[in-house]
Design a protein around this motif. Structure first.
Motif, short mmCIF file in Angstrom:
data_model
loop_
_atom_site.label_atom_id
_atom_site.label_comp_id
_atom_site.label_asym_id
_atom_site.label_seq_id
_atom_site.Cartn_x
_atom_site.Cartn_y
_atom_site.Cartn_z
N GLN A 185 7.55 4.71 0.45
CA GLN A 185 6.36 4.71 1.29
C GLN A 185 5.27 3.91 0.58
O GLN A 185 5.08 4.06 -0.62
N SER A 186 4.61 3.07 1.33
CA SER A 186 3.53 2.26 0.79
C SER A 186 2.36 2.33 1.74
O SER A 186 2.54 2.29 2.96
N GLN A 187 1.18 2.43 1.19
CA GLN A 187 -0.02 2.38 2.03
C GLN A 187 -1.08 1.59 1.30
O GLN A 187 -1.07 1.47 0.08
N GLY A 188 -1.99 1.02 2.07
CA GLY A 188 -3.05 0.23 1.49
C GLY A 188 -3.89 -0.42 2.57
O GLY A 188 -4.01 0.11 3.68
N ARG A 217 -1.14 2.89 -2.76
CA ARG A 217 -0.24 3.97 -3.22
C ARG A 217 1.18 3.62 -2.85
O ARG A 217 1.45 3.15 -1.75
N PHE A 218 2.11 3.86 -3.78
CA PHE A 218 3.53 3.69 -3.54
C PHE A 218 4.23 4.98 -3.96
O PHE A 218 3.95 5.51 -5.04
N ALA A 270 -0.70 -8.75 -6.39
CA ALA A 270 0.38 -7.86 -6.83
C ALA A 270 0.83 -6.94 -5.69
O ALA A 270 0.03 -6.52 -4.87
N GLN A 271 2.12 -6.66 -5.66
CA GLN A 271 2.70 -5.79 -4.64
C GLN A 271 3.43 -4.63 -5.28
O GLN A 271 3.78 -4.66 -6.46
N ASP A 272 3.69 -3.62 -4.48
CA ASP A 272 4.41 -2.45 -4.99
C ASP A 272 5.90 -2.60 -4.79
O ASP A 272 6.40 -3.52 -4.27
#
Length: 139
Positions: free
Chosen positions: A85-88, A99-100, A137-139
């Motif tokens: 799950q990723s949010q932003g 958040r990851f 940058a990415q998660d």
């Protein structure tokens, strides 16, 4: 088709770029929410499934999730479910995660991360360490 060899195409002579038709220009459009579902096959046999969901609620936020799990007979022998799950926020440069979260069979894997763009750091749950964020940058 049961083997990978059936998907292989014989080589063809290289094409001169001048012979290619011009590519039309297009403006990409992404729906505000959606779901993609896949069957995972090995040698024509279903071993699992995957689902990817996204939502852009319109307030500048995004939510992405993926679930991959074994299915059918394979699940009887080895039941595995992996979730991410990723949010932003959606910013001018693309996705900016905040958040990851990673889960395996419902339990956190320790691969979670919290992004703090105001300080330019990401904190990793597995060891509590903080690291400098690079632009984009990415998660």
């Amino acid at each position: 088709m049961t083997t990978n060899e059936e998907w292989v195409h014989p080589p063809t002579a290289p094409m001169d770029d001048a012979a290619l038709p011009p590519m039309p220009t297009a403006t990409p459009v992404l729906a505000s929410h959606g779901t993609l579902r896949y069957d995972i096959l090995t040698r024509g046999f279903s071993v699992g499934r995957a689902e990817i969901r996204w939502a852009f609620p319109g307030d500048g936020a995004y939510h992405l999730s993926s679930v991959t799990e074994t299915s059918g007979l394979v699940a009887l022998f080895k039941s595995v479910r992996v979730e991410h799950q990723s949010q932003g926020r959606l910013v001018a440069g693309g996705l900016q995660p905040s958040r990851f979260v990673s889960l395996k069979n419902g339990a956190e894997t320790g691969e979670n991360a919290d992004f703090d763009w105001s300080t330019g750091e990401v904190r990793l749950l597995r060891d509590g360490s903080s690291h400098r964020l690079s632009p984009g940058a990415q998660d």
